[in-house]
Scaffold this motif. Sequence first.
Motif, PDB file in Angstrom:
ATOM      1  N   ASP A  99       0.857  -1.186   0.000  1.00 31.26           N
ATOM      2  CA  ASP A  99       0.000   0.000   0.000  1.00 31.26           C
ATOM      3  C   ASP A  99       0.894   1.237   0.000  1.00 31.26           C
ATOM      4  O   ASP A  99       1.188   1.820   1.044  1.00 31.26           O
ATOM      5  CB  ASP A  99      -0.905  -0.014   1.230  1.00 31.26           C
ATOM      6  CG  ASP A  99      -2.001   1.031   1.145  1.00 31.26           C
ATOM      7  OD1 ASP A  99      -1.850   1.993   0.365  1.00 31.26           O
ATOM      8  OD2 ASP A  99      -3.007   0.903   1.872  1.00 31.26           O
ATOM      9  N   ASN A 102      -0.412   4.464   1.633  1.00 30.69           N
ATOM     10  CA  ASN A 102      -0.329   4.408   3.092  1.00 30.69           C
ATOM     11  C   ASN A 102       1.105   4.599   3.567  1.00 30.69           C
ATOM     12  O   ASN A 102       1.368   5.317   4.545  1.00 30.69           O
ATOM     13  CB  ASN A 102      -0.879   3.074   3.591  1.00 30.69           C
ATOM     14  CG  ASN A 102      -0.731   2.891   5.087  1.00 30.69           C
ATOM     15  OD1 ASN A 102       0.335   2.486   5.568  1.00 30.69           O
ATOM     16  ND2 ASN A 102      -1.783   3.185   5.840  1.00 30.69           N
ATOM     17  N   GLN A 106       2.511   7.568   5.975  1.00 36.26           N
ATOM     18  CA  GLN A 106       3.216   7.338   7.234  1.00 36.26           C
ATOM     19  C   GLN A 106       4.532   8.113   7.293  1.00 36.26           C
ATOM     20  O   GLN A 106       4.851   8.763   8.298  1.00 36.26           O
ATOM     21  CB  GLN A 106       3.516   5.848   7.405  1.00 36.26           C
ATOM     22  CG  GLN A 106       2.333   4.965   7.744  1.00 36.26           C
ATOM     23  CD  GLN A 106       2.790   3.562   8.118  1.00 36.26           C
ATOM     24  OE1 GLN A 106       3.604   3.387   9.032  1.00 36.26           O
ATOM     25  NE2 GLN A 106       2.273   2.567   7.424  1.00 36.26           N
ATOM     26  N   SER A 259       0.020  -3.153   4.129  1.00 33.23           N
ATOM     27  CA  SER A 259       0.817  -2.058   4.675  1.00 33.23           C
ATOM     28  C   SER A 259       1.941  -2.554   5.569  1.00 33.23           C
ATOM     29  O   SER A 259       1.787  -3.531   6.307  1.00 33.23           O
ATOM     30  CB  SER A 259      -0.061  -1.095   5.481  1.00 33.23           C
ATOM     31  OG  SER A 259      -1.008  -0.459   4.642  1.00 33.23           O
TER      32      SER A 259
END
Length: 274
Positions: A99, A102, A106, A259
């Motif tokens: 992902d 994502n 982050q 993720s």
Amino acid sequence: MGLLIRSPANPAYGELFSKIQEWTDAYGLELVTVAPTYYRGAADELSALRRLVSMRVGAILVSTGVIRTEELKQFLPVLPIVTVGRPESDPEVYGISYDEANHATQVARAVYGCGHRKVAVVSPPTENSLAEHLRGVRTAEVLRDLGCEVFAVDANAFGTSKDGAGAVIDLVQHQSVTAAVFSNDLRSVEFLTQARKIGIEAPRDLSVVGLDGLLPGLELMGLASLTLPVDVVARRAVEVISQMLNDRESVQVRHELYSGELHPGASLGVVPRM
């Protein structure tokens, strides 16, 4: 089963290859692997796919972010194909990937959380690596949404991690940025190596974050990075391709995303006073 994979010299692909091999053995399948020379592009990968088909493999996993999905689709009438570890959106092609949106989010939030507001983002174009390009684009988008000034650094040279390091060094020397995000760890390490030669240290002069999290000795180096969920992606890829080999029509095309986790290292520090 055939596997087309980018050069295992890159730790991310080397680890993925190793895990796919392990899960292939666990499922009682035989793996035939083709890894084109690291500096060659999509045309060479297309030739490699044709070689796999000519060897009459039952299905193919494609793990490289260079060859286009449009090129893959010509083989779908002949055998099942699953893309692995690369972004996929085509409704005809099953994809199991990281992902990247994502992951980029982050990283961007971690950089912002340490007080950085002027950030260099280094990434290649789509023809060099679709996954790394998307990481860079999304990281820049999130940083801008958070109110940061982003300096996009293009890494256009194919098959090398050195490209872009010089541009970031220039930005540091002109005090334009306090942090740099690299689309993979090899790029981060190459930058740190070049920077140290002229007295630039992380995080004293610049915070540095990479992506992959798979380099041996990463913790000893203190490099902040996001670790890709390689094992789960490899396992799912072999599970799906095994199902397709047994009954292709029963498998509905999906795009699965998994993720990883950000591991803050010493190279990501709070913003220095400028």
